[in-house]
Design a protein around this motif. Structure first.
Motif, PDB file in Angstrom:
ATOM      1  N   LYS A  68       0.811  -1.218   0.000  1.00 10.04           N
ATOM      2  CA  LYS A  68       0.000   0.000   0.000  1.00 10.04           C
ATOM      3  C   LYS A  68       0.842   1.264   0.000  1.00 10.04           C
ATOM      4  O   LYS A  68       0.417   2.307  -0.518  1.00 10.04           O
ATOM      5  N   ASP A 132      -0.994  -4.553  -6.928  1.00  9.21           N
ATOM      6  CA  ASP A 132      -2.431  -4.842  -6.804  1.00  9.21           C
ATOM      7  C   ASP A 132      -2.672  -6.311  -6.457  1.00  9.21           C
ATOM      8  O   ASP A 132      -3.601  -6.638  -5.700  1.00  9.21           O
ATOM      9  N   LYS A 135      -1.965  -6.705  -2.755  1.00 12.13           N
ATOM     10  CA  LYS A 135      -3.046  -6.108  -1.959  1.00 12.13           C
ATOM     11  C   LYS A 135      -4.340  -6.919  -2.048  1.00 12.13           C
ATOM     12  O   LYS A 135      -5.180  -6.848  -1.142  1.00 12.13           O
ATOM     13  N   ALA A 136      -4.500  -7.680  -3.108  1.00 10.04           N
ATOM     14  CA  ALA A 136      -5.743  -8.445  -3.299  1.00 10.04           C
ATOM     15  C   ALA A 136      -5.806  -9.712  -2.447  1.00 10.04           C
ATOM     16  O   ALA A 136      -6.873 -10.318  -2.330  1.00 10.04           O
TER      17      ALA A 136
END
Length: 271
Positions: A68, A132, A135-136
């Motif tokens: 993040k 991404d 983070k997923a």
């Protein structure tokens, strides 16, 4: 008959001396399980399962904080270098193993062209990971499975089982990966049992991980310091890719060696 009986007793005594205690056997079983899992393409899942729940969460929280906070341009620059190195390994493996420099540096390991090709493909797979995607991942086990999907099966370690498992005078289980044992051995790891899991003593407290998370959360790539770091990473990555370009373009061993020597010359040579 008496001699035979004496020999049998000595054999049993010797075997008992080398037998593992229940705690030592548990630690060894954990290590063997991780080694086997790596060959099956489940290394990170095995590592995750070997940790207590609070440690799983701490490592997961660390991955999320990193993903993040990381600047996409910095991340992509680093991935670009990793991908280029992977391409060199994967496509120039024959040139690499026949290089005089490789033979000098890795004379003891004696790697094959296939070793470099496989390493290159692994680096390229890791380089394909996006922020991404990290983070997923909803939890630690999902993140571990995701990493396994990128890393895949690993070759059997040449050092598999080349360690000793003992118990020190304090009753702690110690794994030594070198020929030495005891407190002076720098290749020994002391294991502690935490929530039913045997883990390295250094990992017993997760406070260090959360301190790292706090430091990550406080960092800002938009600050003056962050902007400088960002610019330096992008410039350095571009420079490395430029230096590696002639190696990727080499069509013969002579061209490959010349490209390597040029790089080494610009860095002050190889000693």
């Amino acid at each position: 008959m008496k001699k035979l009986f004496s020999t049998f007793c000595l054999t049993v005594a010797a075997a008992s001396a080398f037998a593992l205690t229940p705690a030592e056997a548990e630690v060894k079983a954990t290590l063997v399980g991780i080694e086997n899992a790596a060959e099956q393409g489940k290394l990170y899942t095995a590592l995750c399962d070997a940790l207590p729940a609070k440690h799983q969460k701490a490592f997961y929280d660390l991955s999320q904080a990193f993903a993040k906070k990381m600047d996409p341009m910095v991340w992509n620059s680093g991935k670009g270098v990793l991908d280029t190195v992977g391409k060199v390994f994967a496509t120039k493996s024959d040139f690499i193993v026949n290089s005089a420099i490789t033979k000098e540096i890795l004379s003891k390991e004696n790697p094959s062209a296939a070793d470099f090709t496989n390493a290159g493909k692994l680096l390229q797979s890791i380089a394909s990971i996006s922020l991404d995607e990290i983070k997923a991942q909803p939890n630690a086990k999902a993140f571990a499975a995701f990493l396994d999907s990128k890393v895949g099966k690993l070759p059997k370690s040449k050092n598999q089982s080349s360690y000793t498992v003992t118990t020190d005078e304090d009753g702690d289980v110690v794994v030594c990966f070198g020929s030495e044992t005891g407190n002076e051995c720098d290749k020994c790891i002391e294991f502690e049992k935490v929530a039913g899991k045997w883990i390295p003593e250094e990992w017993e407290d997760v406070d260090d991980l959360y301190e790292a998370i706090a430091a990550i959360n406080q960092f800002d790539f938009n600050s003056e310091e962050g902007s400088q770091i960002k610019m330096q990473v992008i410039m350095f990555s571009s420079m490395i890719n430029g230096m590696l370009a002639p190696i990727l373009q080499a069509k013969t061993q002579e061209e490959f060696d010349a490209a390597i020597n040029s790089i080494l010359g610009s860095m002050g040579g190889f000693n």
